[in-house]
Design an enzyme around this catalytic site. Sequence first.
Site, PDB file in Angstrom:
ATOM      1  N   GLY A   1     -15.654   3.081   3.560  1.00 33.97           N
ATOM      2  CA  GLY A   1     -14.318   3.618   3.303  1.00 33.97           C
ATOM      3  C   GLY A   1     -13.655   3.108   2.044  1.00 33.97           C
ATOM      4  O   GLY A   1     -12.452   3.316   1.854  1.00 33.97           O
ATOM      5  N   GLN A   2     -14.411   2.441   1.167  1.00 37.38           N
ATOM      6  CA  GLN A   2     -13.790   1.986  -0.089  1.00 37.38           C
ATOM      7  C   GLN A   2     -13.503   3.190  -0.981  1.00 37.38           C
ATOM      8  O   GLN A   2     -14.416   3.936  -1.345  1.00 37.38           O
ATOM      9  CB  GLN A   2     -14.706   0.998  -0.832  1.00 37.38           C
ATOM     10  CG  GLN A   2     -14.036   0.428  -2.083  1.00 37.38           C
ATOM     11  CD  GLN A   2     -14.899  -0.589  -2.827  1.00 37.38           C
ATOM     12  OE1 GLN A   2     -16.082  -0.771  -2.518  1.00 37.38           O
ATOM     13  NE2 GLN A   2     -14.312  -1.251  -3.804  1.00 37.38           N
ATOM     14  N   SER A   3     -12.227   3.385  -1.327  1.00 33.41           N
ATOM     15  CA  SER A   3     -11.864   4.522  -2.181  1.00 33.41           C
ATOM     16  C   SER A   3     -11.474   4.084  -3.582  1.00 33.41           C
ATOM     17  O   SER A   3     -11.423   4.914  -4.487  1.00 33.41           O
ATOM     18  CB  SER A   3     -10.726   5.324  -1.533  1.00 33.41           C
ATOM     19  OG  SER A   3      -9.593   4.507  -1.353  1.00 33.41           O
TER      20      SER A   3
ATOM     21  N   HIS B   1      -6.943  -5.700   2.074  1.00 33.36           N
ATOM     22  CA  HIS B   1      -5.813  -5.151   2.821  1.00 33.36           C
ATOM     23  C   HIS B   1      -5.296  -6.264   3.739  1.00 33.36           C
ATOM     24  O   HIS B   1      -6.094  -6.949   4.395  1.00 33.36           O
ATOM     25  CB  HIS B   1      -6.267  -4.010   3.734  1.00 33.36           C
ATOM     26  CG  HIS B   1      -6.814  -2.810   3.038  1.00 33.36           C
ATOM     27  ND1 HIS B   1      -6.079  -1.655   2.864  1.00 33.36           N
ATOM     28  CD2 HIS B   1      -8.033  -2.552   2.499  1.00 33.36           C
ATOM     29  CE1 HIS B   1      -6.823  -0.739   2.246  1.00 33.36           C
ATOM     30  NE2 HIS B   1      -8.020  -1.256   2.018  1.00 33.36           N
TER      31      HIS B   1
ATOM     32  N   ASP C   1       0.840  -1.196   0.000  1.00 31.47           N
ATOM     33  CA  ASP C   1       0.000   0.000   0.000  1.00 31.47           C
ATOM     34  C   ASP C   1       0.877   1.250   0.000  1.00 31.47           C
ATOM     35  O   ASP C   1       1.881   1.325   0.705  1.00 31.47           O
ATOM     36  CB  ASP C   1      -0.919  -0.013   1.235  1.00 31.47           C
ATOM     37  CG  ASP C   1      -2.098   0.936   1.080  1.00 31.47           C
ATOM     38  OD1 ASP C   1      -3.231   0.472   0.945  1.00 31.47           O
ATOM     39  OD2 ASP C   1      -1.864   2.176   1.086  1.00 31.47           O
ATOM     40  N   ILE C   2       0.465   2.246  -0.759  1.00 33.13           N
ATOM     41  CA  ILE C   2       1.242   3.490  -0.877  1.00 33.13           C
ATOM     42  C   ILE C   2       1.208   4.306   0.418  1.00 33.13           C
ATOM     43  O   ILE C   2       2.091   5.143   0.649  1.00 33.13           O
ATOM     44  CB  ILE C   2       0.708   4.316  -2.072  1.00 33.13           C
ATOM     45  CG1 ILE C   2       1.766   5.273  -2.596  1.00 33.13           C
ATOM     46  CG2 ILE C   2      -0.583   5.050  -1.730  1.00 33.13           C
ATOM     47  CD1 ILE C   2       1.410   5.897  -3.944  1.00 33.13           C
TER      48      ILE C   2
ATOM     49  N   ASN D   1     -13.005  -3.187   2.320  1.00 33.21           N
ATOM     50  CA  ASN D   1     -14.055  -2.187   2.460  1.00 33.21           C
ATOM     51  C   ASN D   1     -14.979  -2.261   1.249  1.00 33.21           C
ATOM     52  O   ASN D   1     -14.505  -2.354   0.111  1.00 33.21           O
ATOM     53  CB  ASN D   1     -13.435  -0.796   2.576  1.00 33.21           C
ATOM     54  CG  ASN D   1     -12.544  -0.666   3.798  1.00 33.21           C
ATOM     55  OD1 ASN D   1     -12.885  -1.157   4.877  1.00 33.21           O
ATOM     56  ND2 ASN D   1     -11.385  -0.032   3.647  1.00 33.21           N
TER      57      ASN D   1
ATOM     58  N   HIS E   1     -10.223  -5.437  -3.418  1.00 31.12           N
ATOM     59  CA  HIS E   1      -8.883  -5.558  -2.837  1.00 31.12           C
ATOM     60  C   HIS E   1      -9.016  -5.946  -1.378  1.00 31.12           C
ATOM     61  O   HIS E   1      -9.931  -5.513  -0.686  1.00 31.12           O
ATOM     62  CB  HIS E   1      -8.062  -4.276  -2.983  1.00 31.12           C
ATOM     63  CG  HIS E   1      -8.750  -3.027  -2.524  1.00 31.12           C
ATOM     64  ND1 HIS E   1      -9.723  -2.399  -3.257  1.00 31.12           N
ATOM     65  CD2 HIS E   1      -8.602  -2.281  -1.397  1.00 31.12           C
ATOM     66  CE1 HIS E   1     -10.147  -1.322  -2.618  1.00 31.12           C
ATOM     67  NE2 HIS E   1      -9.481  -1.227  -1.470  1.00 31.12           N
TER      68      HIS E   1
HETATM   69  P1  5GP Z   1      -9.725   1.418   0.198  1.00 34.79           P
HETATM   70  O1  5GP Z   1      -9.719   2.826   0.736  1.00 34.79           O
HETATM   71  O2  5GP Z   1     -10.470   1.363  -1.128  1.00 34.79           O
HETATM   72  O3  5GP Z   1     -10.165   0.377   1.153  1.00 34.79           O
HETATM   73  O4  5GP Z   1      -8.216   1.068  -0.095  1.00 34.79           O
HETATM   74  C1  5GP Z   1      -7.499   1.624  -1.147  1.00 34.79           C
HETATM   75  C2  5GP Z   1      -6.042   1.590  -0.751  1.00 34.79           C
HETATM   76  O5  5GP Z   1      -5.282   1.831  -1.921  1.00 34.79           O
HETATM   77  C3  5GP Z   1      -5.649   2.664   0.263  1.00 34.79           C
HETATM   78  O6  5GP Z   1      -5.117   2.048   1.431  1.00 34.79           O
HETATM   79  C4  5GP Z   1      -4.611   3.507  -0.478  1.00 34.79           C
HETATM   80  O7  5GP Z   1      -3.532   3.923   0.340  1.00 34.79           O
HETATM   81  C5  5GP Z   1      -4.146   2.558  -1.561  1.00 34.79           C
HETATM   82  N1  5GP Z   1      -3.707   3.233  -2.786  1.00 34.79           N
HETATM   83  C6  5GP Z   1      -4.355   4.256  -3.425  1.00 34.79           C
HETATM   84  N2  5GP Z   1      -3.667   4.605  -4.528  1.00 34.79           N
HETATM   85  C7  5GP Z   1      -2.570   3.796  -4.578  1.00 34.79           C
HETATM   86  C8  5GP Z   1      -1.469   3.690  -5.488  1.00 34.79           C
HETATM   87  O8  5GP Z   1      -1.358   4.398  -6.488  1.00 34.79           O
HETATM   88  N3  5GP Z   1      -0.532   2.735  -5.209  1.00 34.79           N
HETATM   89  C9  5GP Z   1      -0.614   1.919  -4.111  1.00 34.79           C
HETATM   90  N4  5GP Z   1       0.365   1.025  -3.928  1.00 34.79           N
HETATM   91  N5  5GP Z   1      -1.640   1.991  -3.234  1.00 34.79           N
HETATM   92  C10 5GP Z   1      -2.598   2.915  -3.470  1.00 34.79           C
END
Ligand code: 5GP
Length: 112
Positions: free
Chosen positions: A91-93, A100, A30-31, A85, A98
Amino acid sequence: MSDCLFCKIVAGEIPSKKLYEDDLCYAFYDIAPQAPTHFLVVPKAHISSVAGVDETNQATAGHIFAIIAKLCKELRLDSYRVVSNIGEQAGQSVPHLHFHVLGGRDLTWPPG
Ligand code: 5GP
Ligand code: ZN
């Protein structure tokens, strides 16, 4: 899906720190890590979230759990959390399925 961030990462169009890949899935760090170890495992084929898992792709979803277990053994993580999520309120962005995988620190419950 052409406009999906994680489809672009899977295709190598956006760089990522790869941990593992095979025909069905891709794992990368994760970034914005929320724990000492924080990686994501995604299907290579676009699925919107857990809500998009059905009889046509359930084998891929199951495979991802086997890969998570294998990777955590290799990383010597014996206690960790797997989170997915679903939807904005949770909190799904990124709208590509995916999981975590978080470990390496105490994790509280309930989650925020
Ligand atoms: P969500 O918020 O959908 O549950 O998780 C998305 C995850 O993707 C977040 O933890 C965010 O830090 C990670 N993320 C978003 N953009 C990037 C990216 O460009 N590269 C990587 N490695 N992770 C990313
Ligand atoms: Zn996608």
